[in-house]
Design a protein around this motif. Structure first.
Motif, PDB file in Angstrom:
ATOM      1  N   ASP A  65       0.852  -1.190   0.000  1.00 36.72           N
ATOM      2  CA  ASP A  65       0.000   0.000   0.000  1.00 36.72           C
ATOM      3  C   ASP A  65       0.890   1.244   0.000  1.00 36.72           C
ATOM      4  O   ASP A  65       1.542   1.552   1.000  1.00 36.72           O
ATOM      5  CB  ASP A  65      -0.898  -0.016   1.238  1.00 36.72           C
ATOM      6  N   ARG A  92       0.206   4.213   0.282  1.00 34.36           N
ATOM      7  CA  ARG A  92      -0.205   5.207   1.278  1.00 34.36           C
ATOM      8  C   ARG A  92       0.480   4.935   2.622  1.00 34.36           C
ATOM      9  O   ARG A  92       0.892   5.859   3.317  1.00 34.36           O
ATOM     10  CB  ARG A  92      -1.729   5.199   1.427  1.00 34.36           C
ATOM     11  N   CYS A 140      -3.084  11.032  -1.539  1.00 33.38           N
ATOM     12  CA  CYS A 140      -4.302  11.248  -0.758  1.00 33.38           C
ATOM     13  C   CYS A 140      -5.363  11.967  -1.584  1.00 33.38           C
ATOM     14  O   CYS A 140      -5.163  13.121  -1.986  1.00 33.38           O
ATOM     15  CB  CYS A 140      -3.992  12.083   0.489  1.00 33.38           C
ATOM     16  N   ASP A 167      -7.814   7.366   2.115  1.00 33.13           N
ATOM     17  CA  ASP A 167      -6.378   7.456   1.810  1.00 33.13           C
ATOM     18  C   ASP A 167      -5.619   8.030   3.004  1.00 33.13           C
ATOM     19  O   ASP A 167      -4.549   7.536   3.384  1.00 33.13           O
ATOM     20  CB  ASP A 167      -6.134   8.350   0.591  1.00 33.13           C
TER      21      ASP A 167
END
Length: 268
Positions: A147, A149, A216, A221
């Motif tokens: 991921d 993020r 984001c 997010d």
């Protein structure tokens, strides 16, 4: 009158900046290690503990930043990470690579407080604490997350801690000025700190906010960025707890050894 409303993107960016600035209130920066390091000149055994554990913690920093490049798909975010990586490698100058500057600093300082020459190879051959190894493995796990993020959240925490960490480490280093022949000689050995405090880490903080903002687009997010951010802070707390406890123990052993040696010397 026209009322301008903040766009969702700007609101998310503000939240990222708030997240980043929360490090200043966190135990990752407010802890017993920094209190110990900044308030006194420590014996050689404690300085050696710091040198070994900090070197082990820092040796993979450039690789970790490289992982943030590899594991971030967003092109704009990746570009910000590349800037960070280029800085870590001395802007293309091998002698200015941040790890090289650190190695020179640690070997020199430890040699001075120990009273004999110390090589960086000695420090590399010492066994670090389990908590330091746990920090390194946990850090790698965050920066290899599938991921992006989470990766960017970890990078955000790392870079926002780094500047304040450098300031505190430098302030502690000033306690050892008496080991240098002059103000000039002392400052000649501060390059590792000046590179970071002067420019690098301030730039890295800006770049980390930019790269996190690029991944984001909504609150979901942002929540995933927070996961990586909090994860890195938690690892850092445990790392410094381990270092401070080992330093305290090493300082106690040195004190007891000295106390036991005094009566023996008098007996002779």
């Amino acid at each position: 009158m026209t009322v301008m409303h903040a766009t969702p993107v700007s609101i998310l960016r503000e939240e990222i900046e708030k997240m980043a600035s929360s490090v200043f209130r966190h135990e990752a920066l407010r802890n017993d290690f920094y209190e110990r390091w900044t308030t006194r000149s420590l014996p050689a055994e404690e300085v050696r503990v710091f040198a070994v554990e900090y070197l082990t913690r820092t040796i993979r920093t450039s690789e970790i930043v490289a992982l943030s490049v590899v594991n971030t798909a967003d092109r704009a975010a990746r570009t910000e990470c590349v800037k960070n990586l280029f800085s870590e490698y001395g802007g293309g100058d091998p002698e200015k690579v941040h790890l090289t500057l650190l190695e020179n600093f640690l070997a020199d300082l430890l040699g001075r407080v120990s009273g004999y020459s110390v090589t960086i190879d000695e420090l590399y051959h010492e066994s670090p604490l389990p908590s330091t190894l746990a920090f390194s493995s946990g850090q790698r796990a965050l920066f290899t997350s599938a991921d992006q993020r989470v990766v960017q959240g970890a990078l955000l925490a790392q870079e926002w801690l780094a500047y304040s960490m450098m300031v505190r480490l430098y302030e502690g280093f000033r306690n050892y000025k008496s080991y240098y022949s002059s103000e000039e000689e002392f400052h000649e050995h501060c390059e590792y700190f000046y590179v970071h405090i002067g420019e690098a880490e301030k730039e890295h903080r800006i770049q980390a906010v930019e790269s996190a903002a690029h991944v984001c687009t909504d609150p979901t997010d942002l929540a995933r960025v927070q996961v990586g951010f909090d994860g890195f802070l938690d690892l850092t707390v445990e790392y410094w707890r381990g270092v401070e406890a080992r330093m305290r123990a090493a300082g106690g052993l040195e004190f007891r050894a000295h106390a036991n040696a005094v009566p023996a010397a008098r007996a002779r």
